[in-house]
Design a protein around this motif. Structure first.
Motif, PDB file in Angstrom:
ATOM      1  N   ALA A 157     -23.062  -1.701 -25.987  1.00 17.75           N
ATOM      2  CA  ALA A 157     -24.175  -0.345 -26.385  1.00 17.75           C
ATOM      3  C   ALA A 157     -24.208   0.239 -24.300  1.00 17.75           C
ATOM      4  CB  ALA A 157     -25.376  -0.630 -26.534  1.00 17.75           C
ATOM      5  N   VAL A 158     -23.821   1.620 -24.638  1.00 16.41           N
ATOM      6  CA  VAL A 158     -24.292   2.176 -23.083  1.00 16.41           C
ATOM      7  C   VAL A 158     -25.369   3.636 -22.831  1.00 16.41           C
ATOM      8  CG1 VAL A 158     -22.675   3.792 -21.286  1.00 16.41           C
ATOM      9  CG2 VAL A 158     -21.385   1.785 -22.370  1.00 16.41           C
ATOM     10  N   LYS A 159     -26.542   3.194 -22.196  1.00 15.00           N
ATOM     11  CA  LYS A 159     -27.848   3.328 -22.140  1.00 15.00           C
ATOM     12  C   LYS A 159     -27.316   4.744 -20.912  1.00 15.00           C
ATOM     13  CE  LYS A 159     -32.771   3.082 -21.921  1.00 15.00           C
ATOM     14  NZ  LYS A 159     -33.803   2.029 -22.152  1.00 15.00           N
ATOM     15  N   THR A 160     -27.634   5.172 -20.885  1.00 18.08           N
ATOM     16  CA  THR A 160     -27.674   6.592 -20.154  1.00 18.08           C
ATOM     17  C   THR A 160     -28.888   6.934 -19.412  1.00 18.08           C
ATOM     18  OG1 THR A 160     -26.338   8.157 -20.974  1.00 18.08           O
ATOM     19  CG2 THR A 160     -27.700   8.676 -18.784  1.00 18.08           C
ATOM     20  N   LEU A 161     -29.087   6.167 -17.390  1.00 10.64           N
ATOM     21  CA  LEU A 161     -30.528   5.737 -17.168  1.00 10.64           C
ATOM     22  C   LEU A 161     -30.921   7.465 -15.949  1.00 10.64           C
ATOM     23  CD1 LEU A 161     -29.755   2.208 -16.004  1.00 10.64           C
ATOM     24  CD2 LEU A 161     -31.459   3.441 -18.138  1.00 10.64           C
ATOM     25  N   LYS A 162     -31.228   7.675 -14.854  1.00 11.11           N
ATOM     26  CA  LYS A 162     -31.530   8.511 -14.256  1.00 11.11           C
ATOM     27  C   LYS A 162     -30.183   8.893 -13.462  1.00 11.11           C
ATOM     28  CE  LYS A 162     -35.074  10.932 -11.346  1.00 11.11           C
ATOM     29  NZ  LYS A 162     -36.065  10.936 -11.135  1.00 11.11           N
ATOM     30  N   ASP A 163     -29.919   7.559 -12.982  1.00  7.85           N
ATOM     31  CA  ASP A 163     -29.133   7.314 -12.095  1.00  7.85           C
ATOM     32  C   ASP A 163     -28.192   6.515 -12.235  1.00  7.85           C
ATOM     33  OD1 ASP A 163     -30.641   4.993 -11.955  1.00  7.85           O
ATOM     34  OD2 ASP A 163     -30.997   4.613  -9.941  1.00  7.85           O
ATOM     35  N   GLY A 164     -27.628   6.389 -13.255  1.00  9.27           N
ATOM     36  CA  GLY A 164     -27.030   5.697 -13.850  1.00  9.27           C
ATOM     37  C   GLY A 164     -25.929   5.354 -14.777  1.00  9.27           C
ATOM     38  N   ASN A 186     -22.647 -10.018 -26.373  1.00  9.45           N
ATOM     39  CA  ASN A 186     -23.410 -11.056 -25.902  1.00  9.45           C
ATOM     40  C   ASN A 186     -24.270 -11.140 -25.476  1.00  9.45           C
ATOM     41  OD1 ASN A 186     -22.315 -11.252 -23.654  1.00  9.45           O
ATOM     42  ND2 ASN A 186     -20.794 -12.418 -24.015  1.00  9.45           N
ATOM     43  N   GLY A 187     -24.958  -9.611 -25.363  1.00  5.78           N
ATOM     44  CA  GLY A 187     -26.067  -9.431 -24.991  1.00  5.78           C
ATOM     45  C   GLY A 187     -26.352  -9.598 -23.174  1.00  5.78           C
ATOM     46  N   GLU A 188     -25.347  -9.619 -22.291  1.00  8.95           N
ATOM     47  CA  GLU A 188     -25.260  -9.699 -20.944  1.00  8.95           C
ATOM     48  C   GLU A 188     -24.991  -8.045 -20.797  1.00  8.95           C
ATOM     49  OE1 GLU A 188     -21.928 -11.589 -19.538  1.00  8.95           O
ATOM     50  OE2 GLU A 188     -21.832 -12.742 -20.668  1.00  8.95           O
ATOM     51  N   GLN A 189     -25.598  -7.893 -19.699  1.00 13.13           N
ATOM     52  CA  GLN A 189     -26.279  -6.593 -18.833  1.00 13.13           C
ATOM     53  C   GLN A 189     -25.514  -6.392 -17.610  1.00 13.13           C
ATOM     54  OE1 GLN A 189     -30.190  -4.938 -19.004  1.00 13.13           O
ATOM     55  NE2 GLN A 189     -30.327  -4.618 -21.679  1.00 13.13           N
ATOM     56  N   VAL A 190     -25.269  -5.164 -17.431  1.00 15.40           N
ATOM     57  CA  VAL A 190     -24.194  -4.850 -16.543  1.00 15.40           C
ATOM     58  C   VAL A 190     -24.923  -3.323 -15.611  1.00 15.40           C
ATOM     59  CG1 VAL A 190     -22.856  -3.576 -14.991  1.00 15.40           C
ATOM     60  CG2 VAL A 190     -22.246  -6.333 -16.536  1.00 15.40           C
ATOM     61  N   LEU A 191     -25.694  -2.983 -14.527  1.00 19.61           N
ATOM     62  CA  LEU A 191     -26.197  -2.151 -14.351  1.00 19.61           C
ATOM     63  C   LEU A 191     -24.828  -1.497 -13.627  1.00 19.61           C
ATOM     64  CD1 LEU A 191     -29.930  -2.378 -13.657  1.00 19.61           C
ATOM     65  CD2 LEU A 191     -28.815  -1.214 -15.399  1.00 19.61           C
ATOM     66  N   SER A 240     -22.358   1.230  -7.662  1.00 16.10           N
ATOM     67  CA  SER A 240     -22.933   0.171  -7.597  1.00 16.10           C
ATOM     68  C   SER A 240     -22.866  -0.883  -8.872  1.00 16.10           C
ATOM     69  CB  SER A 240     -23.917  -0.260  -6.484  1.00 16.10           C
ATOM     70  OG  SER A 240     -23.476   0.370  -4.927  1.00 16.10           O
ATOM     71  N   MET A 241     -22.808  -1.639  -8.294  1.00 13.16           N
ATOM     72  CA  MET A 241     -22.925  -2.535 -10.163  1.00 13.16           C
ATOM     73  C   MET A 241     -24.045  -3.325  -9.836  1.00 13.16           C
ATOM     74  SD  MET A 241     -19.716  -4.963 -11.736  1.00 13.16           S
ATOM     75  CE  MET A 241     -19.507  -6.275 -10.931  1.00 13.16           C
ATOM     76  N   GLN A 242     -24.385  -3.408 -10.547  1.00 16.93           N
ATOM     77  CA  GLN A 242     -25.510  -5.047 -10.500  1.00 16.93           C
ATOM     78  C   GLN A 242     -25.701  -6.404 -11.878  1.00 16.93           C
ATOM     79  OE1 GLN A 242     -29.405  -2.590 -10.009  1.00 16.93           O
ATOM     80  NE2 GLN A 242     -29.155  -2.032  -8.643  1.00 16.93           N
ATOM     81  N   GLN A 243     -25.586  -7.319 -11.746  1.00 21.40           N
ATOM     82  CA  GLN A 243     -25.212  -7.678 -12.441  1.00 21.40           C
ATOM     83  C   GLN A 243     -25.897  -9.183 -11.992  1.00 21.40           C
ATOM     84  OE1 GLN A 243     -21.472  -8.599 -13.856  1.00 21.40           O
ATOM     85  NE2 GLN A 243     -21.805  -9.534 -15.712  1.00 21.40           N
ATOM     86  N   GLU A 270     -27.226  -9.558  -8.570  1.00 21.07           N
ATOM     87  CA  GLU A 270     -26.613  -9.087  -7.726  1.00 21.07           C
ATOM     88  C   GLU A 270     -26.079  -7.805  -7.463  1.00 21.07           C
ATOM     89  OE1 GLU A 270     -23.716 -11.543  -6.619  1.00 21.07           O
ATOM     90  OE2 GLU A 270     -24.362 -13.989  -7.400  1.00 21.07           O
ATOM     91  N   THR A 271     -26.049  -7.615  -6.000  1.00 20.67           N
ATOM     92  CA  THR A 271     -25.738  -5.864  -5.891  1.00 20.67           C
ATOM     93  C   THR A 271     -24.604  -5.899  -5.440  1.00 20.67           C
ATOM     94  OG1 THR A 271     -28.009  -4.760  -6.457  1.00 20.67           O
ATOM     95  CG2 THR A 271     -25.648  -3.411  -5.748  1.00 20.67           C
ATOM     96  N   ARG A 272     -23.035  -5.152  -5.791  1.00 17.83           N
ATOM     97  CA  ARG A 272     -21.805  -4.621  -4.901  1.00 17.83           C
ATOM     98  C   ARG A 272     -21.811  -3.468  -5.467  1.00 17.83           C
ATOM     99  NH1 ARG A 272     -17.451  -7.787  -7.768  1.00 17.83           N
ATOM    100  NH2 ARG A 272     -16.685  -6.407  -8.190  1.00 17.83           N
ATOM    101  N   GLU A 273     -21.566  -2.628  -4.187  1.00 15.29           N
ATOM    102  CA  GLU A 273     -20.599  -1.348  -4.128  1.00 15.29           C
ATOM    103  C   GLU A 273     -19.412  -1.773  -4.938  1.00 15.29           C
ATOM    104  OE1 GLU A 273     -19.280   1.856  -0.686  1.00 15.29           O
ATOM    105  OE2 GLU A 273     -21.631   1.181  -0.933  1.00 15.29           O
TER     106      GLU A 273
END
Length: 182
Positions: A99-106, A113-118, A129-132, A135-138
């Motif tokens: 499931a890919v949800k469009t956000l204002k900034d990403g 399995n319910g894990e989320q990545v921003l 950047s990736m937030q999981q 933790e945030t990593r460019e």
């Protein structure tokens, strides 16, 4: 006779000014057409609906040409084209749907399995950047020369061209993630 040529020239000039360099996404017209195609389960009923609401197509086209596409040209954003908050199911290379949800900034990506990545875009430094798991990593940032500075999974960074060759260089450098710009 000269008056006739003057009128025709004025109309052609106005049409040229309205239609050049402002070709936009025609989002309002396309949303109406998309709704009309799926209004019912029958293409015949959809055609009847089309015939009844056909003046709405003309109005939507005029609003797109005169207002929305001009706004899109000057600002880079079409106010009707916003997909913020919409969720799309995308088939991954592993055969699972995400499931890919469009956000204002990403984007917010939720695995089966319910894990989320921003995936978050930072306009201030033109980076993604990736937030999981807190933790945030460019992932990468756009350089002023048209290349990108990719951050590999081991923390190393490398400048690569934004093309197939640059993507292959990143693939060969480390076990990493993939990003695509449509």
């Amino acid at each position: 006779m000269k008056k006739n040529y003057l009128s025709i020239s004025a109309v052609l000039l106005a049409a040229a000014m309205l239609s050049t360099s402002c070709v936009g996404s025609f989002s309002l017209f396309n949303k109406l057409a998309s709704w009309n195609k799926q209004a019912t389960g029958s293409k015949f009923l959809n055609e009847i609906i089309f015939l009844i609401i056909s003046p709405a197509y003309a109005v939507c086209s005029a609003v797109d040409v005169i207002v929305l596409n001009t706004v899109e040209f000057w600002s880079g954003n079409n106010p009707v084209a916003s997909n913020i908050g919409k969720t799309t199911n995308v088939l991954g290379s592993d055969g699972n749907y995400y499931a890919v949800k469009t956000l204002k900034d990403g984007y917010e990506i939720t695995s089966p399995n319910g894990e989320q990545v921003l995936l978050v875009y930072n306009a201030a430094d033109n980076s993604w950047s990736m937030q999981q798991n807190g933790e945030t990593r460019e992932i990468f940032r756009f350089n002023t020369d048209g290349t990108i500075k990719a951050t590999l999974s081991d923390g190393r960074q490398m400048d690569v061209a934004l093309n197939e060759e640059g993507l292959n260089m990143v693939r060969q450098s480390a076990d990493c993630y993939w990003a695509m710009n449509d």
